[in-house]
Structures are given as C-alpha cells and as structure tokens.
Design a protein around this motif. Sequence first.
Motif, PDB file in Angstrom:
ATOM      1  N   HIS A  35       0.840  -1.198   0.000  1.00 42.34           N
ATOM      2  CA  HIS A  35       0.000   0.000   0.000  1.00 42.34           C
ATOM      3  C   HIS A  35       0.873   1.245   0.000  1.00 42.34           C
ATOM      4  O   HIS A  35       1.999   1.233   0.505  1.00 42.34           O
ATOM      5  N   VAL A  37       0.324   5.083   1.542  1.00 45.46           N
ATOM      6  CA  VAL A  37      -0.515   5.892   2.419  1.00 45.46           C
ATOM      7  C   VAL A  37       0.168   7.247   2.568  1.00 45.46           C
ATOM      8  O   VAL A  37       1.391   7.307   2.687  1.00 45.46           O
ATOM      9  N   PHE A  50      -3.123   0.551  -3.628  1.00 40.25           N
ATOM     10  CA  PHE A  50      -2.659  -0.790  -3.316  1.00 40.25           C
ATOM     11  C   PHE A  50      -2.272  -1.513  -4.590  1.00 40.25           C
ATOM     12  O   PHE A  50      -2.926  -1.364  -5.618  1.00 40.25           O
ATOM     13  N   SER A 102      -3.560 -10.512   5.295  1.00 35.99           N
ATOM     14  CA  SER A 102      -4.604 -10.133   4.356  1.00 35.99           C
ATOM     15  C   SER A 102      -4.286  -8.725   3.864  1.00 35.99           C
ATOM     16  O   SER A 102      -3.499  -8.007   4.483  1.00 35.99           O
ATOM     17  N   ASN A 103      -4.898  -8.326   2.761  1.00 36.64           N
ATOM     18  CA  ASN A 103      -4.615  -7.001   2.208  1.00 36.64           C
ATOM     19  C   ASN A 103      -5.352  -5.894   2.946  1.00 36.64           C
ATOM     20  O   ASN A 103      -5.227  -4.723   2.603  1.00 36.64           O
ATOM     21  N   TYR A 104      -6.136  -6.275   3.958  1.00 34.63           N
ATOM     22  CA  TYR A 104      -6.975  -5.302   4.643  1.00 34.63           C
ATOM     23  C   TYR A 104      -6.226  -4.519   5.728  1.00 34.63           C
ATOM     24  O   TYR A 104      -6.797  -3.569   6.255  1.00 34.63           O
ATOM     25  N   TYR A 105      -5.003  -4.946   6.052  1.00 36.90           N
ATOM     26  CA  TYR A 105      -4.276  -4.203   7.065  1.00 36.90           C
ATOM     27  C   TYR A 105      -2.799  -4.130   6.687  1.00 36.90           C
ATOM     28  O   TYR A 105      -2.333  -4.845   5.805  1.00 36.90           O
ATOM     29  N   ILE A 106      -2.104  -3.223   7.366  1.00 38.40           N
ATOM     30  CA  ILE A 106      -0.694  -2.958   7.096  1.00 38.40           C
ATOM     31  C   ILE A 106       0.119  -3.363   8.315  1.00 38.40           C
ATOM     32  O   ILE A 106      -0.174  -2.900   9.429  1.00 38.40           O
ATOM     33  N   ASP A 107       1.137  -4.197   8.119  1.00 39.90           N
ATOM     34  CA  ASP A 107       1.905  -4.621   9.285  1.00 39.90           C
ATOM     35  C   ASP A 107       3.310  -4.030   9.350  1.00 39.90           C
ATOM     36  O   ASP A 107       3.961  -4.110  10.401  1.00 39.90           O
ATOM     37  N   TRP A 109       5.521  -0.460   8.064  1.00 36.78           N
ATOM     38  CA  TRP A 109       5.511   0.859   7.418  1.00 36.78           C
ATOM     39  C   TRP A 109       6.944   1.327   7.186  1.00 36.78           C
ATOM     40  O   TRP A 109       7.827   1.110   8.026  1.00 36.78           O
ATOM     41  N   GLY A 110       7.161   2.007   6.068  1.00 34.20           N
ATOM     42  CA  GLY A 110       8.424   2.695   5.881  1.00 34.20           C
ATOM     43  C   GLY A 110       8.438   3.985   6.675  1.00 34.20           C
ATOM     44  O   GLY A 110       7.444   4.343   7.319  1.00 34.20           O
TER      45      GLY A 110
END
Lengths: 119, 110
Positions: A35, A37, A50, A102-107, A109-110
């Motif tokens: 993703h 953001v 995404f 799943s693609n529903y959350y982000i684990d 981050w940069g």
Amino acid sequence: QLQLVESGGGVVQPGESLRLSCAASGFTFSNFGIHWVRQAPGKGLEWVMFISYDGITKNYEDSMRGRLSISRDNSRNTLSLQMNALTPDDTAVYYCAKSGSSNYYIDVWGKGTAVTVSS
Amino acid sequence: QSVLTQPPSVSAAPGQKVTISCSGSTSNIGNSYVSWYQQLPGTAPKLLIYDNYKRPSGIPARFSGSKSGTSATLGITGLQTGDEADYYCGTWDFSLSGVVFGGGTKLTVL
C-alpha cells in the motif's frame, strides 16, 4: 529485519510529476501486496493505493485515480510510484507499507518520503 | 471528512484505562476486519491490532481490540506517558475498493 525504504520525494511545482520508489528487505517481497498511504502536514492518514503481490490487482483512492502509475519488480524487491499532475493538495509524507496476511491491514511501514507541491 | 469516525481526543491519568471508538458502516467495518495503528510524534504509524482483536508479536496485552456490528473499540489499560500518540483505526471498504482510516484520536496521558 523487515524494512521498507522510500525515496524520491522533493519539492515540485503544480502540474509537475514525481516518481517515488520503495525498496524492501527482510521478507519475501513477492508474496505480499503493498500500500501507499500519505499524511498531509498536521493531518491524518489517507490511503492512496494498493498493488497486489503479483502486480495484477491495483486499487486507487478516487482523487488520485488517473494520475498514478505503479509497477513492481519482484526480482529486485522494488516498487515505483509515478504521480502526475500534482497539486498543492498532494503535499504530504508518503509511506510505503506492507500488507499483512490479508490485504486489509498494514503490518510494516516505511519511514516515509516528503513531497511538497508549491510554486 | 473521514469514512470512519473517531473522537478527536481522549485523555486519562497514568495507570488508568481508556477506550477509543471507531464507527463505520456495513460497507466497511460491518463486513471487514478492523486494524489499529499508533503514531508517536514524528514517526511512522505502527500496527497495534489486526483482525479486530489480534496483537502482533511485541505488542503488550495492555492493548486490546473489539468489534461489534459497524463499530470497533481500542482499549488501553495501565496507561503510560509513552502511550501519548495519535491512534487510527482502519479497514477495507468494499464500496470504495480501498482501505479507509479514521480521522485519528490524540491520546493525552495527564
């Protein structure tokens, strides 16, 4: 460890384009969707788009649809986001972020790369 | 105007408990999983809760999540000054075909 590093941010004038890059390490890049953001100064998180693990599925936030082009190179663990026709409203820190199981959350981050659109 | 609604701010004393609500609709929370993120000042967001209530490795049990219908709640017990941050809920919206976030809640530990 799992890491995402964005680059390519900077200052551009309204109407110009910019290409952001994201380099991944510490995980099997080709297995996960990514993703983007963004976060405008002093504002909340806003999802941008995404791309699926294989690069086939792409979803876009409505206001940016048509102005974005994205590609990923799973052999090099990199991703590239081309942003066109930028406006001052696009001024933000842009985060590259890894999907979880799943693609529903982000684990993961940069740290983000800052984009400023100003004349 | 965010798709998901959160209170702008909450506060509580050290050691106390606080809850942060996140309200959505059947096109998002009602038919998807909720995640929660913590953003400390000047840093990138960090995943706290996923799939409504699951905690990633390394996230203390002081942080909990729940969902009921079209709303979700983040709970934090044993508040510490280091918990002062902005907290965001997120989920997938099937009408928009994308991730949506709440507007964020600023937690102050008095």
